[in-house]
Each structure stands twice: as structure tokens, then as C-alpha cells.
Design a protein around this motif. Structure first.
Motif, PDB file in Angstrom:
ATOM      1  N   VAL A   1       0.854  -1.188   0.000  1.00 28.56           N
ATOM      2  CA  VAL A   1       0.000   0.000   0.000  1.00 28.56           C
ATOM      3  C   VAL A   1       0.889   1.237   0.000  1.00 28.56           C
ATOM      4  N   GLN A   2       0.504   2.205  -0.825  1.00 26.69           N
ATOM      5  CA  GLN A   2       1.199   3.500  -0.831  1.00 26.69           C
ATOM      6  C   GLN A   2       0.171   4.614  -0.735  1.00 26.69           C
ATOM      7  N   LEU A   3       0.572   5.687  -0.063  1.00 24.69           N
ATOM      8  CA  LEU A   3      -0.298   6.834   0.126  1.00 24.69           C
ATOM      9  C   LEU A   3       0.401   8.074  -0.387  1.00 24.69           C
ATOM     10  N   GLN A   4      -0.301   8.884  -1.156  1.00 27.65           N
ATOM     11  CA  GLN A   4       0.259  10.120  -1.697  1.00 27.65           C
ATOM     12  C   GLN A   4      -0.668  11.275  -1.371  1.00 27.65           C
TER      13      GLN A   4
ATOM     14  N   ARG B   1     -12.136  -0.349   1.408  1.00 36.05           N
ATOM     15  CA  ARG B   1     -11.772  -1.314   2.436  1.00 36.05           C
ATOM     16  C   ARG B   1     -10.817  -0.655   3.418  1.00 36.05           C
ATOM     17  N   GLY B   2     -11.035  -0.853   4.691  1.00 34.15           N
ATOM     18  CA  GLY B   2     -10.087  -0.400   5.686  1.00 34.15           C
ATOM     19  C   GLY B   2     -10.377   0.972   6.243  1.00 34.15           C
ATOM     20  N   ALA B   3      -9.679   1.259   7.327  1.00 30.97           N
ATOM     21  CA  ALA B   3      -9.814   2.523   8.033  1.00 30.97           C
ATOM     22  C   ALA B   3      -8.616   3.415   7.727  1.00 30.97           C
ATOM     23  N   TYR B   4      -8.869   4.713   7.639  1.00 34.31           N
ATOM     24  CA  TYR B   4      -7.824   5.682   7.302  1.00 34.31           C
ATOM     25  C   TYR B   4      -7.905   6.862   8.264  1.00 34.31           C
ATOM     26  N   ALA B   5      -6.822   7.599   8.305  1.00 34.04           N
ATOM     27  CA  ALA B   5      -6.811   8.757   9.193  1.00 34.04           C
ATOM     28  C   ALA B   5      -5.919   9.846   8.622  1.00 34.04           C
ATOM     29  N   TRP B   6      -6.208  11.052   9.056  1.00 37.02           N
ATOM     30  CA  TRP B   6      -5.343  12.206   8.812  1.00 37.02           C
ATOM     31  C   TRP B   6      -4.766  12.643  10.159  1.00 37.02           C
ATOM     32  N   TYR B   7      -3.472  12.849  10.181  1.00 36.05           N
ATOM     33  CA  TYR B   7      -2.773  13.379  11.340  1.00 36.05           C
ATOM     34  C   TYR B   7      -2.119  14.698  10.939  1.00 36.05           C
ATOM     35  N   ARG B   8      -1.701  15.450  11.940  1.00 33.45           N
ATOM     36  CA  ARG B   8      -0.933  16.653  11.661  1.00 33.45           C
ATOM     37  C   ARG B   8       0.140  16.837  12.732  1.00 33.45           C
ATOM     38  N   GLN B   9       1.177  17.544  12.326  1.00 33.44           N
ATOM     39  CA  GLN B   9       2.254  17.841  13.257  1.00 33.44           C
ATOM     40  C   GLN B   9       2.730  19.261  13.014  1.00 33.44           C
TER      41      GLN B   9
ATOM     42  N   THR C   1       0.039   0.742   9.263  1.00 37.47           N
ATOM     43  CA  THR C   1       1.397   1.195   9.580  1.00 37.47           C
ATOM     44  C   THR C   1       2.019   1.995   8.436  1.00 37.47           C
ATOM     45  N   THR C   2       1.220   2.314   7.432  1.00 39.00           N
ATOM     46  CA  THR C   2       1.719   3.054   6.270  1.00 39.00           C
ATOM     47  C   THR C   2       1.368   4.531   6.385  1.00 39.00           C
ATOM     48  N   TRP C   3       2.359   5.367   6.140  1.00 41.19           N
ATOM     49  CA  TRP C   3       2.184   6.814   6.188  1.00 41.19           C
ATOM     50  C   TRP C   3       2.553   7.420   4.846  1.00 41.19           C
TER      51      TRP C   3
END
Length: 110
Positions: free
Chosen positions: A1-4, A30-38, A98-100
Motif C-alpha cells: 500500500v502507498q499513500l500520496q 476497504r479499511g480505516a484511514y486517518a489524517w494526522y498533523r504535526q 502502519t503506512t504513512w
């Protein structure tokens, strides 16, 4: 899996941005996703999440302003951000298990 992730930029307070996280290697429905920020000098925090079934949750400070959704046509996860505030300034990341993805920078000027 890759995220862009993409869609960040500079906006004035009160403005809007829409972040997109294009998912490859799995169907986004399919699956759960999230947005984080720093933000600089701060820990990474969960902004919004969406489950496999479409249930959403939000950081208290963004409730009513941000909306997370899945775009099955584009196989992506979206974060619509309205009424942006200077304190929303941060590097935003999308996450699946575990993919960011690489972060996209959001800067809100006062």
C-alpha cells in the motif's frame, strides 16, 4: 500500500483547503484511514479518522470545520477543511495501518 497526499498550501484565516490522499495497492472502500498533523515543536496528533464502514471521528478543535470522506472514484481519502485558523498550520499526513504518506504543508495566515 502507498499513500500520496496533496492539497496543502497557504491560505488566509477563514479560508478552505481540501487535502487528498491517493491510495494505491488497496481499494479505499476497504479499511480505516486517518489524517494526522504535526506542527513545529509539537507531537503528531490525530485530526480525523474514518472506518471501513464510514464512521468518522474528529479532534475536538476541528469538529464542525473539517470533514473526512472516501472518494471511491479516485481511490482517495479526502479532508475538507473549512474556516481554517492559524492554529491549524501544520504538516498533514494520511495513514493506513502502519503506512504513512508524505506530509502536505498547510499554512494559515492571520
Amino acid at each position: 500500500v502507498q499513500l500520496q497526499a496533496s492539497g496543502g498550501g497557504l491560505v488566509q484565516a477563514g479560508g478552505s483547503l481540501r487535502l487528498a490522499c491517493v491510495v494505491s495497492g488497496i481499494t479505499v472502500s476497504r479499511g480505516a484511514y486517518a489524517w494526522y498533523r504535526q506542527a513545529p515543536g509539537q507531537q503528531r496528533e490525530l485530526v480525523a479518522g474514518i472506518t471501513h464502514g464510514g464512521i468518522t471521528n474528529y479532534l475536538d478543535s476541528v469538529k464542525g470545520r473539517f470533514t473526512i470522506s472516501k472518494d471511491t472514484a479516485q481511490n482517495s481519502v479526502l479532508l475538507q477543511m473549512n474556516d481554517l485558523k492559524p492554529e491549524d498550520t501544520a504538516l498533514y499526513f494520511c495513514q493506513y495501518r502502519t503506512t504513512w504518506g508524505r506530509g502536505t504543508l498547510v499554512t494559515v495566515s492571520s
